[in-house]
Design an enzyme around this catalytic site. Structure first.
Site, PDB file in Angstrom:
ATOM      1  N   HIS A  47       0.838  -1.206   0.000  1.00 16.60           N
ATOM      2  CA  HIS A  47       0.000   0.000   0.000  1.00 16.60           C
ATOM      3  C   HIS A  47       0.873   1.256   0.000  1.00 16.60           C
ATOM      4  CE1 HIS A  47      -3.233  -2.767   1.143  1.00 16.60           C
ATOM      5  NE2 HIS A  47      -4.067  -1.832   0.745  1.00 16.60           N
TER       6      HIS A  47
ATOM      7  N   LYS B 128      -0.825   4.952   4.664  1.00 13.50           N
ATOM      8  CA  LYS B 128      -1.786   4.048   5.297  1.00 13.50           C
ATOM      9  C   LYS B 128      -1.442   3.878   6.776  1.00 13.50           C
ATOM     10  CE  LYS B 128      -3.965  -0.457   4.705  1.00 13.50           C
ATOM     11  NZ  LYS B 128      -5.297   0.130   4.916  1.00 13.50           N
TER      12      LYS B 128
HETATM   13  P1  NAP Z   1      -7.137   9.758   3.550  1.00 15.42           P
HETATM   14  O1  NAP Z   1      -6.869  10.260   2.183  1.00 15.42           O
HETATM   15  O2  NAP Z   1      -6.114   9.974   4.629  1.00 15.42           O
HETATM   16  O3  NAP Z   1      -8.548  10.345   4.028  1.00 15.42           O
HETATM   17  C1  NAP Z   1      -9.039  10.262   5.321  1.00 15.42           C
HETATM   18  C2  NAP Z   1      -9.857  11.509   5.534  1.00 15.42           C
HETATM   19  O4  NAP Z   1     -10.544  11.415   6.775  1.00 15.42           O
HETATM   20  C3  NAP Z   1      -8.999  12.780   5.589  1.00 15.42           C
HETATM   21  O5  NAP Z   1      -9.564  13.745   4.728  1.00 15.42           O
HETATM   22  C4  NAP Z   1      -9.104  13.201   7.054  1.00 15.42           C
HETATM   23  O6  NAP Z   1      -9.002  14.605   7.218  1.00 15.42           O
HETATM   24  C5  NAP Z   1     -10.492  12.712   7.361  1.00 15.42           C
HETATM   25  N1  NAP Z   1     -10.784  12.634   8.779  1.00 15.42           N
HETATM   26  C6  NAP Z   1      -9.997  12.269   9.806  1.00 15.42           C
HETATM   27  N2  NAP Z   1     -10.652  12.384  10.975  1.00 15.42           N
HETATM   28  C7  NAP Z   1     -11.900  12.845  10.674  1.00 15.42           C
HETATM   29  C8  NAP Z   1     -13.031  13.194  11.434  1.00 15.42           C
HETATM   30  N3  NAP Z   1     -13.027  13.115  12.771  1.00 15.42           N
HETATM   31  N4  NAP Z   1     -14.135  13.637  10.785  1.00 15.42           N
HETATM   32  C9  NAP Z   1     -14.160  13.732   9.459  1.00 15.42           C
HETATM   33  N5  NAP Z   1     -13.105  13.441   8.664  1.00 15.42           N
HETATM   34  C10 NAP Z   1     -11.987  12.997   9.276  1.00 15.42           C
HETATM   35  O7  NAP Z   1      -7.382   8.175   3.499  1.00 15.42           O
HETATM   36  P2  NAP Z   1      -8.054   7.302   2.324  1.00 15.42           P
HETATM   37  O8  NAP Z   1      -7.007   6.720   1.476  1.00 15.42           O
HETATM   38  O9  NAP Z   1      -9.161   8.099   1.723  1.00 15.42           O
HETATM   39  O10 NAP Z   1      -8.668   6.113   3.194  1.00 15.42           O
HETATM   40  C11 NAP Z   1      -9.679   6.339   4.150  1.00 15.42           C
HETATM   41  C12 NAP Z   1      -9.961   5.006   4.862  1.00 15.42           C
HETATM   42  O11 NAP Z   1     -10.457   4.062   3.893  1.00 15.42           O
HETATM   43  C13 NAP Z   1      -8.731   4.346   5.489  1.00 15.42           C
HETATM   44  O12 NAP Z   1      -9.109   3.671   6.652  1.00 15.42           O
HETATM   45  C14 NAP Z   1      -8.286   3.327   4.424  1.00 15.42           C
HETATM   46  O13 NAP Z   1      -7.575   2.244   4.977  1.00 15.42           O
HETATM   47  C15 NAP Z   1      -9.638   2.906   3.910  1.00 15.42           C
HETATM   48  N6  NAP Z   1      -9.645   2.365   2.549  1.00 15.42           N
HETATM   49  C16 NAP Z   1     -10.610   1.445   2.323  1.00 15.42           C
HETATM   50  C17 NAP Z   1     -10.752   0.918   1.072  1.00 15.42           C
HETATM   51  C18 NAP Z   1     -11.849  -0.076   0.840  1.00 15.42           C
HETATM   52  O14 NAP Z   1     -11.987  -0.568  -0.283  1.00 15.42           O
HETATM   53  N7  NAP Z   1     -12.646  -0.395   1.857  1.00 15.42           N
HETATM   54  C19 NAP Z   1      -9.914   1.329   0.025  1.00 15.42           C
HETATM   55  C20 NAP Z   1      -8.951   2.299   0.280  1.00 15.42           C
HETATM   56  C21 NAP Z   1      -8.840   2.829   1.561  1.00 15.42           C
HETATM   57  P3  NAP Z   1      -7.579  15.244   7.675  1.00 15.42           P
HETATM   58  O15 NAP Z   1      -6.550  14.685   6.735  1.00 15.42           O
HETATM   59  O16 NAP Z   1      -7.756  16.703   7.533  1.00 15.42           O
HETATM   60  O17 NAP Z   1      -7.363  14.805   9.099  1.00 15.42           O
END
Ligand code: NAP
Length: 267
Positions: A156, A160
């Site tokens: 990844h 992550k």
């Molecule tokens: P990311 O780009 O880091 O996005 C996470 C977002 O959540 C950021 O914008 C962050 O804002 C925000 N956040 C953090 N705390 C919050 C809160 N209290 N209220 C509202 N927003 C908040 O990560 P990503 O790649 O999009 O992944 C997000 C999640 O999905 C992770 O857990 C990842 O492992 C998972 N994921 C799942 C799949 C699937 O197929 N299920 C695929 C890819 C990723 P700030 O940066 O400003 O703190």
């Protein structure tokens, strides 16, 4: 199913969240009712960088968002800690959570399942929304019946937070259902650097690679006498996850328990 499904997205500025916003806005029977972002309370989505002009309200307080927008579904794409709290809050407010956020522990999953059943409301927690990844897990489970020496290598991007990935854990759990616990490798094998052989689950090894340039990739390797089987899936782009998100949102309207893993709702 309601004609139009009203949706709130938590984490709209994230890499997954941005794709989910596009999915919801481009799906005729989905309506984006609100967004939850801990840094932008009181703004509209259109005021945030990178979003088209839109009056969708943004809240930092999930409960307030639910009270004002009365959604059917919460899509959570945040961080493990926040995602767990959001899922709990959604269930307590009769809003159905579709959770892509990974990194929940067994205790949290157990508690959320109990809560969903008490409230008779569906929740889907899907560590991987990509259909190809789900097939990789299913094929790996099939292969483990015949080839029980297994190593999982998940790769990844380096932002992550959790390791191993939710997909690797789920794959290992599915393989566990087919394969008896078994110590792999040489009985006297020793690590000269701690961690060299990866994490151990019932003797299966799991290796987590984190590098910029990667998105989400996994290969499951099965070794046998004179042969090696590799089952691999690559998500090159986060759009690969969105057809799974759509299926989950549509399906959750008919569930009243917790479903863990997209494979459990695919035909
Ligand atoms: P990311 O780009 O880091 O996005 C996470 C977002 O959540 C950021 O914008 C962050 O804002 C925000 N956040 C953090 N705390 C919050 C809160 N209290 N209220 C509202 N927003 C908040 O990560 P990503 O790649 O999009 O992944 C997000 C999640 O999905 C992770 O857990 C990842 O492992 C998972 N994921 C799942 C799949 C699937 O197929 N299920 C695929 C890819 C990723 P700030 O940066 O400003 O703190």
């Amino acid at each position: 199913m309601a004609d139009t499904i009203k949706i709130v997205i938590a984490g709209p500025r994230g890499r997954m969240g941005r794709e989910a916003v596009k999915l919801v806005q481009n799906t005729p029977h989905f309506t984006l009712a609100g967004a939850v972002d801990h840094r932008n309370d009181g703004k509209t989505l259109g005021e945030l960088e990178g979003f088209a002009d839109s009056n969708i309200p943004v809240y930092s307080d999930l409960e307030k968002c639910f009270q004002d927008t009365l959604p059917d579904v919460l899509i959570d794409l945040t961080t493990p800690e926040t995602g767990y709290l959001h899922t709990r809050t959604a269930l307590l407010n009769q809003v159905r959570p579709v959770v892509g956020t990974t990194g929940f522990n067994d205790e949290q999953l157990k508690e959320l399942k109990q809560l969903a059943e008490e409230r008779e409301i569906g929740v889907i927690i899907a560590p991987n929304f990509a259909i190809g990844a789900v097939l990789m897990m299913k094929f790996s489970q099939m292969a483990a019946k015949y080839l029980d020496d297994v190593e999982i290598m998940e790769m990844h991007h380096d932002q992550k937070l959790d390791a191993p990935s939710g997909t690797a854990l789920k794959t290992a759990q599915m393989i566990q259902q087919q394969r008896a616990s078994k110590k792999q490798g040489h009985p006297k094998e020793q690590e000269t650097i701690q961690g060299a052989r990866g994490a151990d689950m019932d003797g299966m090894k799991i290796h987590s690679i984190r590098l910029p340039g990667l998105i989400a990739h996994q290969q499951v390797m099965f070794g046998g006498e004179g042969q090696l089987l590799t089952i691999r899936h690559d998500s090159h782009d986060r759009t690969s996850f969105m057809s799974g998100v759509k299926i989950c949102v549509e399906t959750i309207m008919t569930l009243n328990t917790l479903v863990y893993g997209l494979e459990n709702i695919l035909d």
